[in-house]
Design an enzyme around this catalytic site. Structure first.
Site, mmCIF file in Angstrom:
data_model
loop_
_atom_site.group_PDB
_atom_site.id
_atom_site.type_symbol
_atom_site.label_atom_id
_atom_site.label_comp_id
_atom_site.label_asym_id
_atom_site.label_seq_id
_atom_site.Cartn_x
_atom_site.Cartn_y
_atom_site.Cartn_z
ATOM 1 N N VAL A 86 24.593 32.459 46.577
ATOM 2 C CA VAL A 86 23.645 31.829 45.612
ATOM 3 C C VAL A 86 22.414 31.800 46.362
ATOM 4 O O VAL A 86 22.048 31.313 47.527
ATOM 5 C CB VAL A 86 24.048 30.444 45.077
ATOM 6 N N SER A 114 23.811 34.541 50.797
ATOM 7 C CA SER A 114 22.961 35.330 50.267
ATOM 8 C C SER A 114 21.842 36.127 51.034
ATOM 9 O O SER A 114 21.300 35.195 51.743
ATOM 10 C CB SER A 114 22.308 34.813 48.846
ATOM 11 N N GLN A 140 26.271 38.198 52.314
ATOM 12 C CA GLN A 140 26.038 39.088 51.243
ATOM 13 C C GLN A 140 24.905 40.193 51.390
ATOM 14 O O GLN A 140 23.860 39.664 51.652
ATOM 15 C CB GLN A 140 25.941 38.322 49.767
ATOM 16 N N TYR A 142 22.064 42.821 49.510
ATOM 17 C CA TYR A 142 21.508 43.733 48.443
ATOM 18 C C TYR A 142 20.828 44.872 49.417
ATOM 19 O O TYR A 142 20.019 44.816 50.065
ATOM 20 C CB TYR A 142 20.462 43.068 47.820
ATOM 21 N N THR A 168 26.609 43.585 46.826
ATOM 22 C CA THR A 168 26.856 43.367 45.368
ATOM 23 C C THR A 168 26.314 44.554 44.784
ATOM 24 O O THR A 168 25.420 45.263 45.102
ATOM 25 C CB THR A 168 25.607 42.349 45.102
ATOM 26 N N LYS A 242 31.092 43.446 45.560
ATOM 27 C CA LYS A 242 31.225 42.218 44.668
ATOM 28 C C LYS A 242 30.580 42.932 43.205
ATOM 29 O O LYS A 242 29.361 43.374 43.334
ATOM 30 C CB LYS A 242 30.297 41.153 45.067
ATOM 31 N N SER A 264 33.636 40.182 39.630
ATOM 32 C CA SER A 264 32.515 39.417 39.106
ATOM 33 C C SER A 264 31.865 39.967 37.972
ATOM 34 O O SER A 264 31.870 41.223 37.877
ATOM 35 C CB SER A 264 31.814 38.986 40.205
ATOM 36 N N HIS A 266 28.921 38.887 37.770
ATOM 37 C CA HIS A 266 27.479 38.015 38.222
ATOM 38 C C HIS A 266 27.131 36.609 37.549
ATOM 39 O O HIS A 266 26.131 36.303 37.212
ATOM 40 C CB HIS A 266 26.466 38.939 37.921
ATOM 41 N N ARG A 269 24.705 36.527 34.682
ATOM 42 C CA ARG A 269 23.310 36.529 34.781
ATOM 43 C C ARG A 269 22.795 38.023 34.799
ATOM 44 O O ARG A 269 21.584 38.180 34.711
ATOM 45 C CB ARG A 269 22.987 35.856 36.144
ATOM 46 N N ASP A 297 35.221 35.439 40.982
ATOM 47 C CA ASP A 297 34.616 34.506 40.584
ATOM 48 C C ASP A 297 34.138 34.424 39.053
ATOM 49 O O ASP A 297 34.679 35.232 38.291
ATOM 50 C CB ASP A 297 33.260 34.442 41.530
ATOM 51 N N GLY A 299 33.002 31.010 36.367
ATOM 52 C CA GLY A 299 33.609 30.363 35.225
ATOM 53 C C GLY A 299 34.850 29.198 35.743
ATOM 54 O O GLY A 299 35.277 28.585 35.271
ATOM 55 N N ARG A 321 27.977 28.416 40.586
ATOM 56 C CA ARG A 321 27.043 27.108 40.325
ATOM 57 C C ARG A 321 27.565 25.830 40.554
ATOM 58 O O ARG A 321 26.847 24.651 40.724
ATOM 59 C CB ARG A 321 27.100 27.335 38.698
#
Length: 374
Positions: A86, A114, A140, A142, A168, A242, A264, A266, A269, A297, A299, A321
């Site tokens: 995150v 992240s 993670q 990007y 990701t 991911k 996932s 995301h 999002r 992941d 929920g 979250r």
């Protein structure tokens, strides 16, 4: 360190942490951490999908001496709970990613940091690397537009002691986040993606009239399967993808010999109306046929959700979250509380379902909910 480091009275579950954090975070941070894409159908559907799966417990089974241990990428974990990446956690609490890392280590949970962390990756690793009981420490990634910068970032992660790269792959661009736009979201002063400092600017492209700034500019830098092969050639670390939802993509990942997958969407999002991760997980597990670990992941709010994910074939789960809300409420203590609640609930669910270990779950543990009488 912040003075917001005492557990709020009455916060005794992950949903309660969320409800309390709503009053702690300002509107800007709440829109970022709690919001989703577009109408937020996927955001709402993720937890509902786990809730809709019914547990069918078995009785009078021997469960004494049980445990929550799992194996993942050659390591034995005390339990299957990891903290998902995150960004910008210092928006939630001044301790930010350091607080989350210390809490994860204390609770033997894995941590995925992240790329867009608001704390240097070296500082996070230094805070927990020497703890012999900590969970896995992953970074993670990007992929950025500059390959030289990507290689430098990978080398930093390797040197700091990160044990895997989590790429990701489901966000070549940002989603249409109406809640953030309505709030006028902006990063507060002093908070930035510090690990991307020094990234050269993207080369400017002259767009002819009528051309798309997305398709004809930004997406030229979006990763493809060819970049997976390139990335694996640059690092000694396992590469985990991911954002996998489709079984055909899972099969291609097996062919590419990646280190693992994370099912996932995301957290709702990026693209709205995606499949829930609870519903996508079984097909991905079937597609890889045991050839690599599959995590999930999205929920997960209760220990029963963790048990359901494991029953569907997951190797481990990640939460996002919920621990950010714990961080907002009480810093590292709040994150530790969230992890402990989830692990305790998992143990209770296992005991009440007749499951001694996560490797020996009873047959028929999951089923459709009973239909109400007419």
């Amino acid at each position: 360190m912040s003075t917001r480091n005492t557990l709020p009275e009455g916060v005794i579950s992950l949903p309660a942490h969320e409800a309390h954090a709503r009053h702690v975070l300002d509107a800007n941070a709440w829109a970022y951490f709690a919001g989703g894409a577009a109408d937020e159908h996927t955001l709402r559907a993720n937890p509902a999908a786990w809730e809709a799966l019914a547990l069918h417990p078995r009785i009078l089974r021997p469960v004494a001496g049980g445990h929550t241990r799992v194996s993942l990428l050659g390591r034995s974990l005390a339990h299957p709970i990891l903290l998902a990446p995150v960004a910008y956690q210092r928006m939630a609490h001044p301790d930010g990613e350091l607080g989350s890392a210390v809490a994860a280590s204390a609770q033997e949970a894995g941590l995925v940091l992240s790329t867009q962390a608001s704390t240097p990756l070296e500082a996070v690793a230094d805070a927990i690397r020497s703890d012999p009981d900590r969970g896995p420490l992953w970074f993670q990634l990007y992929l950025q537009h500059d390959r030289g910068f990507n290689i430098e970032l990978i080398r930093r992660a390797e040197a700091a002691g990160y044990e895997a790269l989590v790429l990701t792959v489901d966000a070549p661009c940002s989603g249409a986040r109406d809640r953030e736009r309505a709030a006028g979201f902006r990063l507060p002063p002093g908070i930035s993606a510090v690990n991307l400092a020094g990234l050269p600017p993207r080369p400017a492209r002259d767009l002819a009239p009528g051309r798309s700034g997305l398709f004809d500019d930004l997406l030229h830098d979006a990763p493809t399967w060819n970049d997976i092969a390139w990335l694996q050639a640059q690092t000694r670390l396992p590469v985990i993808l991911k954002g996998v939802l489709h079984p055909e993509d899972a099969r291609e990942a097996v062919r590419q010999q990646v280190g693992g997958l994370i099912v996932s969407n995301h957290g709702g999002r990026t693209l709205d109306t995606l499949p829930t991760t609870a519903n996508a997980l079984p097909a991905v597990v079937d597609a890889v046929d045991g050839s690599l670990p599959v995590l999930v992941d999205g929920g997960i709010r209760r220990g029963t959700d963790v048990l359901k994910a494991m029953a569907l074939g997951a190797s481990a789960v990640l939460i996002g979250r919920p621990y950010i809300f714990g961080l907002a409420n009480a810093g590292a203590l709040g994150v530790a509380h969230v992890i402990r609640l989830l692990r305790d609930e998992l143990e209770i669910a296992m005991a009440l379902c007749g499951a001694r270990t996560l490797q020996q779950l009873p047959n028929g543990l999951l089923g459709k909910p009973a239909q109400p009488a007419r």
